[in-house]
Write a protein that holds these residues in place. Structure first.
Motif, PDB file in Angstrom:
ATOM      1  N   THR A  42      45.634  37.723  35.301  1.00  9.48           N
ATOM      2  CA  THR A  42      44.945  38.746  34.509  1.00  9.48           C
ATOM      3  C   THR A  42      45.593  38.881  33.135  1.00  9.48           C
ATOM      4  O   THR A  42      44.907  38.925  32.109  1.00  9.48           O
ATOM      5  N   GLN A  88      37.187  42.697  36.381  1.00 10.72           N
ATOM      6  CA  GLN A  88      37.181  42.891  37.832  1.00 10.72           C
ATOM      7  C   GLN A  88      36.442  44.177  38.205  1.00 10.72           C
ATOM      8  O   GLN A  88      35.659  44.205  39.135  1.00 10.72           O
ATOM      9  N   ASP A 165      37.603  37.823  34.952  1.00  9.95           N
ATOM     10  CA  ASP A 165      38.822  38.169  35.680  1.00  9.95           C
ATOM     11  C   ASP A 165      38.461  38.667  37.075  1.00  9.95           C
ATOM     12  O   ASP A 165      38.073  39.812  37.257  1.00  9.95           O
ATOM     13  N   GLU A 166      38.556  37.790  38.036  1.00  7.78           N
ATOM     14  CA  GLU A 166      38.231  38.135  39.428  1.00  7.78           C
ATOM     15  C   GLU A 166      36.953  38.954  39.532  1.00  7.78           C
ATOM     16  O   GLU A 166      36.965  40.095  40.012  1.00  7.78           O
TER      17      GLU A 166
HETATM   18 MG   LIG Z   1      44.567  40.033  38.389  1.00 13.34          MG
END
Ligand SMILES: [Mg+2]
Ligand SMILES: Nc1ncnc2c1ncn2[C@@H]1O[C@H](COP(=O)(O)OP(=O)(O)O)[C@@H](O)[C@H]1O
Lengths: 251, 219
Positions: A42, A88, A165-166
């Motif tokens: 991240t 995310q 990011d995820e």
């Molecule tokens: Mg992360």
């Protein structure tokens, strides 16, 4: 190379979280970044988009060179206008409808006329399968729908590269598929993407380059088959082993 | 209660209500509007972390919140003339009430701004907006929604606080009541009537607040 960063270093307090990371992405590439929690994935994406300021590092973007620790506000703003970011936690603007979320960056940041922005916004929503939900507020949408709106918001400006990011980590398992499917479509269209993910099937099959990170460093990278079938490094092997056995769940 | 008192209450109702409409309400609304502007600026310079200006803002909030409203009125109206600044009663009251509202409301707004998740701001940057655009389009609308109930409270409080202006000769509702009470000697009845009219005003505001909150609940 369209975007290349070299030697990114970043510390929080006294802890070095990125220990000199080099990463690059060419036009049309899909790069997936995998690695255990806390390895700095991240932070790497956030440094590349300057949500976090790197302590050191060099960036080459569209043939221009920048020092990441000294990049000016103007250059950062210019960079951000050519990139997209999917978080995310979606981070949709809570006071805006889905369509307004998508058009905000066009109308406000790029001064695109309202009508043109609206059309582009509707097209982007259509691409993520939400053309009929443009008037819904984020809280009226499921997590999967919110993330798809966030993807529409990231692609509507036709960025040169999109960072993820995820994007599926905050979703209920049954909603993961719809988001991954949208991302596969984007990959098939030839969009340039840099994706941090814990979805190993996706990391392998959607990417043409896989990066394995651990402890603030890139341990190994290469073609998906190489990394997933013949990893050279012990740490990569161990990580993939752990993931396959399902230890730690969605790691 | 005998007929005489009822008659007195009826007769005085308009005599009290009228200064309420002519003075109390405009004084409240003007002071509150100015107060909100002051509050917004005071909150913004603190959130944006502008050096020096931020310290001045903190100092202002500290002084206003730490001193009685009545004393502030006296300082401006009775005190300033001794240093050569002479203001009429109404402007004095507006200055004091708006700076008072500004100090309290700035804390409300600041807290509401800080309660907006940082991800909202980061998302704004990522779609290419700059700080001011993010503030104006994303952060402040959300913060004002959060701040609306406590700000409504401040407004209701201000309606009642304007009665203090009677002490600096502003002919608002309470002063009118005082005069009638003194003349008629029906002190209890008249002051209850004054209280009743304040209650009326505040009830209307409370209803208005509920209505506005319902309408804002779209997100
Ligand atoms: Mg992360
Ligand atoms: N804002 C921050 N302040 C302090 N430490 C942080 C911050 N962000 C991340 N970290 C730390 O940096 C390390 C890497 O975090 P992160 O980049 O989120 O890893 P990953 O995304 O790979 O899980 C973690 O140990 C995390 O606790």
């Amino acid at each position: 190379m369209m975007l290349e960063v070299k030697g990114i270093e970043k510390s929080f307090d006294d802890r070095k979280v990125l220990k000199g990371v080099d990463i690059k992405v060419g036009k049309g590439d899909v790069v997936t970044i995998i690695g255990p929690s806390g390895s700095g994935k991240t932070t790497l994406l956030r440094c590349i988009n300057f949500l976090e300021r790197a302590d050191a590092g060099e960036m080459i973007f569209d043939e221009a060179h920048y020092r990441m620790d000294a990049m000016t506000k103007r250059d950062i703003a210019a960079l951000r206008r050519k990139t997209g970011f999917v978080f995310q936690g979606y981070n949709l603007f809570r006071n805006k409808t889905a369509l307004q979320n998508v058009t905000e960056g066009l109308v406000i940041a790029r001064k695109v006329p309202k009508e043109a922005a609206r059309n582009a916004g509707l097209r982007a929503l259509e691409k993520v399968g939400l053309a009929d939900r443009g008037d819904a507020y984020p809280h009226q949408l499921s997590g999967g729908q919110q993330q798809r709106v966030a993807i529409a918001r990231a692609i509507v400006t036709e960025p040169e590269v999109i960072f993820f990011d995820e994007p599926t980590s905050a979703l209920d398992p049954e909603l993961v598929g719809e988001v991954l499917s949208v991302m596969r479509d984007l990959a098939a269209e030839g969009r340039t993407m840099m994706i941090v993910t814990h979805e190993m099937q996706f990391a392998r099959h959607a990417a043409n380059h896989v990066v394995f990170m651990d402890d603030g460093q890139i341990v190994e990278e290469g073609r998906p088959e190489e990394i997933f079938e013949n990893p050279r490094e012990e740490r990569t092997k161990k990580f993939l082993q752990t993931v396959r056995e399902g230890f730690g769940g969605k790691l | 209660m005998n007929d005489r008192v009822w008659q007195l209450l009826l007769d005085s109702f308009w005599q009290i209500l009228l200064p309420g409409i002519r003075v109390t309400i405009p004084l409240t609304l003007v002071s509150f509007a100015l107060g909100l502007i002051i509050a917004l600026i005071t909150a913004m310079v603190q959130v944006a972390n502008i050096p020096v200006v931020k310290q001045i803002a903190r100092f202002y909030v500290w002084v206003i919140r730490g001193t009685p409203l009545l004393v502030q009125l006296f300082v401006i109206f009775y005190g300033l003339p001794s240093v050569g600044i002479i203001l009429d009663a109404i402007p004095s009251a507006i200055i004091v009430f708006s700076f008072n509202t500004g100090a309290y409301a700035s804390e409300t707004i600041r807290a509401a701004i800080e309660a907006v998740p940082v991800g909202q701001i980061e998302a704004g940057y990522c779609v290419g907006m700059n700080y001011l655009q993010i503030m104006a389009r994303i952060v402040l609308p959300q913060a004002l929604r959060t701040a609306f109930p406590p700000l409504s409270n401040s407004l209701i409080g201000l309606v009642k606080d304007t009665s203090l202006a009677a002490n600096i000769t502003v002919a608002e509702m309470f002063l009118a009541g005082q005069r009638i009470a003194a003349r008629s000697l029906e002190v209890m009845a008249i002051y209850c009537e004054v209280a009743f009219i304040y209650l009326l005003f505040c009830t209307v505001l409370t209803k208005l607040q509920t209505y506005c909150e319902k309408r804002m609940n779209t997100y």
